[in-house]
Design a protein around this motif. Sequence first.
Motif, short mmCIF file in Angstrom:
data_model
loop_
_atom_site.label_atom_id
_atom_site.label_comp_id
_atom_site.label_asym_id
_atom_site.label_seq_id
_atom_site.Cartn_x
_atom_site.Cartn_y
_atom_site.Cartn_z
N VAL A 48 -49.40 -10.69 -2.39
CA VAL A 48 -47.82 -11.05 -1.66
C VAL A 48 -48.22 -9.88 -0.61
O VAL A 48 -48.09 -8.91 0.40
CB VAL A 48 -47.05 -10.23 -2.10
N PHE A 49 -47.90 -10.63 0.79
CA PHE A 49 -48.50 -9.64 2.02
C PHE A 49 -46.82 -9.90 2.81
O PHE A 49 -46.98 -8.99 3.97
CB PHE A 49 -49.73 -10.72 2.79
N SER A 160 -50.75 3.96 9.22
CA SER A 160 -52.12 3.67 8.12
C SER A 160 -52.36 4.14 7.33
O SER A 160 -51.62 4.09 6.58
CB SER A 160 -52.85 4.95 9.40
N PHE A 161 -53.74 3.51 6.30
CA PHE A 161 -53.60 3.23 4.57
C PHE A 161 -54.99 3.82 4.23
O PHE A 161 -55.82 3.19 5.48
CB PHE A 161 -53.79 1.55 4.67
N ASP A 162 -55.25 4.67 3.32
CA ASP A 162 -56.49 5.11 3.03
C ASP A 162 -57.18 3.65 2.23
O ASP A 162 -56.74 2.24 2.00
CB ASP A 162 -56.22 5.95 1.59
N GLU A 209 -52.29 -1.46 -2.43
CA GLU A 209 -50.71 -1.76 -2.11
C GLU A 209 -51.12 -1.81 -0.64
O GLU A 209 -51.69 -0.52 -0.09
CB GLU A 209 -49.77 -0.87 -2.54
N ILE A 210 -50.07 -2.81 -0.32
CA ILE A 210 -50.50 -2.58 1.59
C ILE A 210 -49.05 -2.25 2.18
O ILE A 210 -49.25 -0.82 2.99
CB ILE A 210 -49.81 -4.29 2.04
N ARG A 211 -47.66 -2.35 1.57
CA ARG A 211 -47.18 -1.56 1.42
C ARG A 211 -45.30 -1.55 0.44
O ARG A 211 -45.88 -2.28 -0.67
CB ARG A 211 -45.41 -1.98 2.41
N LYS A 212 -45.78 -0.30 0.00
CA LYS A 212 -44.88 0.37 -1.43
C LYS A 212 -44.51 0.02 -2.26
O LYS A 212 -42.96 -0.30 -1.47
CB LYS A 212 -45.11 2.04 -1.47
N TYR A 216 -48.73 -6.16 -1.46
CA TYR A 216 -50.00 -5.95 -2.36
C TYR A 216 -50.99 -6.58 -1.86
O TYR A 216 -50.76 -8.44 -2.08
CB TYR A 216 -50.15 -5.45 -3.65
N ARG A 217 -52.26 -6.72 -2.51
CA ARG A 217 -53.63 -7.67 -2.36
C ARG A 217 -54.50 -7.16 -3.71
O ARG A 217 -54.69 -6.22 -3.92
CB ARG A 217 -54.01 -7.94 -0.94
#
Length: 235
Positions: A48-49, A160-162, A209-212, A216-217
């Motif tokens: 779910v992007f 930015s994401f880890d 997790e892309i946005r908390k 997610y993907r």
Amino acid sequence: MRQVAIIALFLVASVFADGVPDGKSFYWGGHVSWILGSAWNDKPVKGVFSVSASEVNEYELLKAGSLGLELGALCWFRLNNLVGFEGEANVKLVDATLNDRIYNRTVDGKYDEENDASLLVWSFNVPLVVRFTPTPSFFLETGAQFNVNLGGSIFSYDDSFDFDAEPLGWSLVFGGGVFSYNPQNNLLWSAGIRLAIDMTRIEKEGIVEIRKGVAYREASPMKFWNFQCDLAFYF
């Protein structure tokens, strides 16, 4: 392209230069590699992007290729004039362009095509190769490379994401090149190319997790391959 042209000039110049001198069985030195690559096994991942919608879509993680740089130390042991072994200890940085449909989504579900998302991955690797020198000026090599992925980060247009990298992996290595020896200053150097093909995935399995809490993907099973232009010096 400028780096590739420099390596090509070195290769041409080496054809007319002296090769590896006789009588020495052990060398140590350093090298630098310019990297151009991409990924294989980059299968579409479900997720779910969008923040504003809950539909599940599938996209490949990588949008384009990757660029990178590698620096390291080496040692080369020659059994005889034809066969030897080389080991290296390298630090590598790879910058890959990601699919903006995944990471450049805005709050209303649209995506930003003008600003690419990028993945930066740091790794420590140890290639161990068998090197064949059919002539003093030419070599072929093949072997394995053991990788310790130190971590990474994903940068999108507004965040930015880890990046949760698989900590350990290995690659197949194939290469070749030419030697040049300058007897006036006792300097031996080589210019070559190397192909490193990862046999293990770069991202750890799981849910990313892309946005908390809302986007997610799946983790991608993709593996990197790198085409390296290398310049090495031996002492």
